[in-house]
Design an enzyme around this catalytic site. Structure first.
Site, PDB file in Angstrom:
ATOM      1  N   HIS A  78     -24.143  70.266  27.808  1.00  0.00           N
ATOM      2  CA  HIS A  78     -24.195  69.377  28.975  1.00  0.00           C
ATOM      3  C   HIS A  78     -22.902  68.574  29.072  1.00  0.00           C
ATOM      4  O   HIS A  78     -22.433  68.019  28.066  1.00  0.00           O
ATOM      5  CB  HIS A  78     -25.399  68.438  28.827  1.00  0.00           C
ATOM      6  N   CYS A 126     -23.742  70.260  36.056  1.00  0.00           N
ATOM      7  CA  CYS A 126     -23.272  69.063  35.359  1.00  0.00           C
ATOM      8  C   CYS A 126     -21.745  69.009  35.268  1.00  0.00           C
ATOM      9  O   CYS A 126     -21.163  67.923  35.262  1.00  0.00           O
ATOM     10  CB  CYS A 126     -23.890  68.969  33.958  1.00  0.00           C
TER      11      CYS A 126
END
Length: 226
Positions: A163, A62
């Protein structure tokens, strides 16, 4: 309200360029020929907006996706991020800046070093400041670090991972370019992105990085002080 995902052309590493305008069959209509067909183009017609670059999630990459999405082009890869990790900790047998499994999960130091290599900077946003002080026109984009739920198939686990998510303005519209989304999510103008940031920061575990030029970083013009 979220816009319906639109068809897109597939690029390398799961990236797509998506037209923000919803197309009924996934194809652009042929251009109007105007006077050649004896008809004039409608006054309200506008040129098609540019496509939005959006990489989808792969492994734990990510951070790489967020970098490419915020820069709107594929500039970094897993190999490039791993090389940055080695430079940051050349004498470490177990590199502290990435997953031990070799699947990514890069930390903020990798993101900052990647941006510095391009002559850019990542400025940490102090969550205690009101968002009205954020000078968005001076900011190239934003990268957020958010808590993300963990699941095993259809089973949600009582765990939270971190994330990385990119926000970027394209043609006057801000987009949420989260690599876990199927398509870019339009947030609107400055009010829309401030509302998104307010909701994200309210989670308590959100961190925000402003992606700016070196000049903006040095002058501090990313912040409204008046």
């Amino acid at each position: 309200m979220r816009k319906r995902p639109v068809p897109a052309s597939r690029e390398a590493d799961g990236a797509t360029r998506r037209d923000p305008v919803t197309q009924r069959r996934g194809r652009r209509s042929p251009p109007l020929l105007g006077a050649e067909e004896g008809m004039s183009q409608a006054p309200e017609a506008r040129p098609s907006p540019p496509s939005v670059y959006h990489e989808r999630q792969r492994l734990e990459l990510c951070a790489v996706h967020a970098l490419n999405n915020v820069l709107q082009q594929q500039l970094f890869s897993q190999e490039a991020a791993d090389e940055i990790c080695k430079r940051l900790a050349p004498d470490s047998r177990l590199n502290p800046h990435r997953s031990l499994l070799g699947t990514g999960n890069y930390d903020v130091n990798v993101i900052m070093a990647a941006l510095q290599g391009l002559g850019l900077a990542a400025v940490w946003w102090d969550r205690r400041r009101p968002l009205s002080q954020l000078a968005l026109p001076q900011v190239l984009g934003l990268i957020l670090n958010l808590p993300s739920p963990v699941s095993l198939g259809l089973l949600a686990l009582p765990l939270r991972r971190r994330h990385w998510v990119a926000l970027r303005q394209v043609d006057g519209i801000y987009y949420n370019l989260d690599s876990k989304l199927r398509a870019p999510e339009a947030l609107g103008g400055e009010d829309g992105v401030r509302a998104f940031l307010t909701a994200a920061l309210a989670q308590g575990l959100c961190e925000v990085l402003l992606v700016v030029t070196k000049e903006v970083e040095e002058t501090g013009c990313w912040l409204h002080t008046s």
